[in-house]
Design a protein around this motif. Sequence first.
Motif, mmCIF file in Angstrom:
data_model
loop_
_atom_site.group_PDB
_atom_site.id
_atom_site.type_symbol
_atom_site.label_atom_id
_atom_site.label_comp_id
_atom_site.label_asym_id
_atom_site.label_seq_id
_atom_site.Cartn_x
_atom_site.Cartn_y
_atom_site.Cartn_z
ATOM 1 N N ASP A 56 0.940 -1.007 0.089
ATOM 2 C CA ASP A 56 -0.050 -0.189 0.037
ATOM 3 C C ASP A 56 0.778 1.467 -0.025
ATOM 4 O OD1 ASP A 56 -2.021 -1.771 0.072
ATOM 5 O OD2 ASP A 56 -2.463 -1.660 2.377
ATOM 6 N N ALA A 57 2.125 1.059 -0.031
ATOM 7 C CA ALA A 57 3.050 2.107 -0.011
ATOM 8 C C ALA A 57 2.869 2.948 -1.309
ATOM 9 C CB ALA A 57 4.732 1.902 0.015
ATOM 10 N N VAL A 58 2.858 4.456 -0.979
ATOM 11 C CA VAL A 58 2.537 5.369 -2.322
ATOM 12 C C VAL A 58 3.672 5.426 -3.004
ATOM 13 C CG1 VAL A 58 1.651 7.482 -2.800
ATOM 14 C CG2 VAL A 58 0.986 6.708 -0.586
ATOM 15 N N PHE A 59 3.755 5.222 -4.518
ATOM 16 C CA PHE A 59 4.781 5.527 -5.152
ATOM 17 C C PHE A 59 5.153 6.893 -5.515
ATOM 18 C CE2 PHE A 59 6.328 5.887 -9.942
ATOM 19 C CZ PHE A 59 7.380 5.213 -9.579
ATOM 20 N N VAL A 60 6.543 7.503 -5.282
ATOM 21 C CA VAL A 60 6.639 8.596 -5.443
ATOM 22 C C VAL A 60 7.723 8.997 -6.491
ATOM 23 C CG1 VAL A 60 6.016 9.355 -3.243
ATOM 24 C CG2 VAL A 60 8.407 8.468 -3.771
ATOM 25 N N GLY A 61 7.908 8.026 -7.230
ATOM 26 C CA GLY A 61 8.928 8.217 -8.203
ATOM 27 C C GLY A 61 10.713 8.343 -7.852
ATOM 28 N N PRO A 62 11.313 8.888 -8.505
ATOM 29 C CA PRO A 62 12.707 8.957 -7.782
ATOM 30 C C PRO A 62 12.795 10.194 -6.909
ATOM 31 C CG PRO A 62 12.523 10.214 -10.325
ATOM 32 C CD PRO A 62 11.052 9.717 -9.586
ATOM 33 N N SER A 63 11.624 10.707 -6.519
ATOM 34 C CA SER A 63 11.945 11.820 -5.437
ATOM 35 C C SER A 63 12.430 11.588 -4.058
ATOM 36 C CB SER A 63 10.294 12.276 -5.106
ATOM 37 O OG SER A 63 9.727 11.760 -4.160
ATOM 38 N N ASN A 64 12.533 10.307 -3.672
ATOM 39 C CA ASN A 64 13.257 9.899 -2.483
ATOM 40 C C ASN A 64 14.752 10.345 -2.937
ATOM 41 O OD1 ASN A 64 11.393 9.201 -0.876
ATOM 42 N ND2 ASN A 64 11.432 7.014 -1.698
ATOM 43 N N TYR A 65 15.189 10.099 -3.904
ATOM 44 C CA TYR A 65 16.647 10.296 -4.246
ATOM 45 C C TYR A 65 16.925 11.764 -4.237
ATOM 46 C CZ TYR A 65 17.011 5.199 -5.422
ATOM 47 O OH TYR A 65 17.190 3.992 -5.377
ATOM 48 N N VAL A 66 15.895 12.469 -5.225
ATOM 49 C CA VAL A 66 16.160 13.938 -5.091
ATOM 50 C C VAL A 66 16.000 14.589 -4.042
ATOM 51 C CG1 VAL A 66 15.197 16.020 -6.329
ATOM 52 C CG2 VAL A 66 14.985 13.617 -7.450
ATOM 53 N N VAL A 67 15.103 14.188 -3.058
ATOM 54 C CA VAL A 67 15.137 15.098 -1.637
ATOM 55 C C VAL A 67 16.319 14.601 -0.811
ATOM 56 C CG1 VAL A 67 14.046 15.086 0.352
ATOM 57 C CG2 VAL A 67 12.662 14.883 -1.766
ATOM 58 N N LEU A 68 17.055 13.521 -1.264
ATOM 59 C CA LEU A 68 18.284 13.323 -0.315
ATOM 60 C C LEU A 68 19.112 14.205 -0.495
ATOM 61 C CD1 LEU A 68 19.029 9.336 -0.492
ATOM 62 C CD2 LEU A 68 18.338 10.788 1.508
ATOM 63 N N PHE A 69 19.554 14.679 -1.953
ATOM 64 C CA PHE A 69 20.561 15.620 -2.036
ATOM 65 C C PHE A 69 20.055 17.105 -1.745
ATOM 66 C CE2 PHE A 69 21.942 11.891 -4.441
ATOM 67 C CZ PHE A 69 23.370 11.894 -4.071
ATOM 68 N N SER A 70 18.808 17.436 -1.439
ATOM 69 C CA SER A 70 18.707 18.628 -0.911
ATOM 70 C C SER A 70 18.463 18.567 0.451
ATOM 71 C CB SER A 70 17.336 18.840 -1.598
ATOM 72 O OG SER A 70 16.294 18.178 -1.153
ATOM 73 N N ASP A 71 19.005 17.538 1.177
ATOM 74 C CA ASP A 71 18.917 17.347 2.518
ATOM 75 C C ASP A 71 20.481 17.592 3.160
ATOM 76 O OD1 ASP A 71 18.891 16.987 5.177
ATOM 77 O OD2 ASP A 71 18.226 14.768 5.263
ATOM 78 N N PRO A 72 20.691 18.860 3.731
ATOM 79 C CA PRO A 72 22.015 19.152 4.065
ATOM 80 C C PRO A 72 22.687 18.138 4.992
ATOM 81 C CG PRO A 72 20.481 20.823 4.999
ATOM 82 C CD PRO A 72 19.578 19.965 3.967
ATOM 83 N N LEU A 73 21.868 17.238 5.623
ATOM 84 C CA LEU A 73 22.427 16.340 6.662
ATOM 85 C C LEU A 73 22.944 15.017 5.534
ATOM 86 C CD1 LEU A 73 23.146 15.906 9.536
ATOM 87 C CD2 LEU A 73 20.946 14.928 9.732
ATOM 88 N N PHE A 74 22.271 15.057 4.641
ATOM 89 C CA PHE A 74 22.730 13.717 3.864
ATOM 90 C C PHE A 74 24.087 14.189 3.105
ATOM 91 C CE2 PHE A 74 23.224 11.666 -0.035
ATOM 92 C CZ PHE A 74 22.955 10.181 0.321
ATOM 93 N N VAL A 75 24.009 15.382 2.548
ATOM 94 C CA VAL A 75 25.294 15.804 2.070
ATOM 95 C C VAL A 75 26.455 15.842 2.888
ATOM 96 C CG1 VAL A 75 26.121 17.776 0.714
ATOM 97 C CG2 VAL A 75 23.847 17.181 0.300
ATOM 98 N N SER A 76 26.206 16.499 4.068
ATOM 99 C CA SER A 76 27.258 16.431 4.954
ATOM 100 C C SER A 76 27.770 14.860 5.359
ATOM 101 C CB SER A 76 26.909 17.226 6.195
ATOM 102 O OG SER A 76 26.013 16.716 7.046
ATOM 103 N N SER A 77 26.741 13.979 5.312
ATOM 104 C CA SER A 77 27.032 12.556 5.731
ATOM 105 C C SER A 77 28.058 11.986 4.702
ATOM 106 C CB SER A 77 25.928 11.780 6.022
ATOM 107 O OG SER A 77 25.031 12.478 6.833
ATOM 108 N N LEU A 78 27.544 12.381 3.203
ATOM 109 C CA LEU A 78 28.182 11.740 2.190
ATOM 110 C C LEU A 78 29.754 12.364 2.365
ATOM 111 C CD1 LEU A 78 27.463 10.067 -0.180
ATOM 112 C CD2 LEU A 78 27.098 12.290 -1.239
#
Lengths: 279, 299
Positions: free
Chosen positions: B53-75
């Motif tokens: 039942d999980a909602v399909f959101v396309g590639p947005s999970n990937y896109v959002v990651l790179f706009s999350d400053p915490l993910f970028v600093s983790s990288l």
Amino acid sequence: MNKKRKVTGMIKYVFVGLVGVAMITPFYWLISASLMTLQEFLSVPPKWIPSDPQWHNYVEVFKHVPFLNYYFNSFVVAILSTVMVLLTSAMGGYAFAKLNFIGKKLLFKFTLSTMMFPAFLFLIPNFYIITKFGWTSNYLALVMPFAVSAYGIFLLRQFIMGIPSDLIDAAKIDGASQFAIFFRIIIPLTQPALATLAILSFIGQWNNFLWPLIITSFSPELTTVPVGLSKLSLAFSTYTNQNLILAGTVLEIAPVVALFLYLQRYYIKGIVLTGFGGI
Amino acid sequence: MKIPMKSSRRENLAAYVFLSPILLFFAIFFAFAVGFSVWISFREWDMLISPLDAVFVGPSNYVVLFSDPLFVSSLVNTVIYAFSTTIAVVILSLLIAVALNNLRYSAVWRFIYFAPVVTPAVAIGIIWSYLYNPSRGIVNEVLGWLGIPAHNWLTDPHYALMAIIIVAVWAGMGASILIFTAGLRAIPQSYYEAARIDGATKVKMFFSITLPLIKPTTLFLSVTGMIGAWQVFDLIYIMGTNAPASSVQVISLYIYKTAFVNLQMGSASAAAMILFAIVLVTTLFTLGIFRKGGIESYE
């Protein structure tokens, strides 16, 4: 010339010695601090030697935290998964080393390629699988995701390939079944490699942290030693018996160091053979 | 030369019986799991509803990651950690292995260096958290003897990651020293004798004999070290709690928190796929090097 050689020799010893001291000091400090009273432990500047060793710190640990439970869980999980890994690795190693079957090359490549996948890719799906199977609150949750090791299959395949096929052929002529060959010939001859894999697997599982951390956040009764200690140490600021955590840490390290000392040559063989420190 | 034997039906059957537990395991905990990860990485799922039942959101999970400053600093932190740890471990352990070679009591020395390798990372993290304590830790105490000012090693964002890297190097050297030692023993002594007769210095011998001949081992250790370092978790989890997340957090910790604290399985899976891509590139790069170097023993 001679003098120069002496000087380089001296530099060598100083270098090796200094790094050696840096390697040992943290362990020395751990044992020493685990025997201090709380006052001594908190003193500024730090003390290096406990004035009166508090051996009862080691008893207190068991009174203040369910350490015996942690210990029991860790042993059960490490032993169960080691037994599973030994069995599955020997079976797979034998098939890949000595049997001819359709798809052998492909399956072996596939087995090796699974090693490239980081553990983090499996956290969410494995957690889902474990809940679906209804294993969340028993040892299967901690053991099953580690029941097969591609590394172990590879290690044993390499070893079993070195066993002369003549032995197997002779047994076949005598009418032995594949299972008799496996249990009566392969397993006894593979013992050095099984010992190597057993110690690597046991230490790997004893030290395993991330997966038990996730599982025990849902089933605290399964808490293993590393998870229990990490919770205590991170809850520190409020904890009044900080020095007891160090006694706990000594108890966490003790079994693996003892095992390592006892089976050192097997362990080192595994490292040198494959270049990995764990599974 | 091995003559391929024709496989009989019975042998086929026996092989698959022996392999059946492994194949079953790989079907569930590998094939299904990888597929599940990919599927969820394109969806929004909190683990409370059925994944179907999980909602399909396309590639947005990937896109959002790179706009999350915490993910970028983790990288960024992961890259810093992986490269500095691996490079430092390889250089230091090669130097130590060379120094230990032919040294008296070398077995004892090797054991001393090896002790941290079998020690649980959690224990190492706990010990060093105390050693780094600003007021009563022995790190500042010893540095004080040398006239170096005290620092808040694990809370100061400028030092926290470096302090953890130092511990990782301390803990990781033992295994590499052992493998280097095995590699050094494989170099024929006659090369060194010939060089000595020609009047070469020890330094010259190191750079012209040891270093080129130990190259396959160096490459192997660099890449396996790197693959392990990309996935570091335990040390950062234990030692990085008191520093600002942006200064020490790595991808693995980001995945763990996103999945099991925030219950955002979609973005956690997307982050795991990115970590996988990094590890895959590193591995393929290694295999390429191995093939070129003529190491075919894995076939």
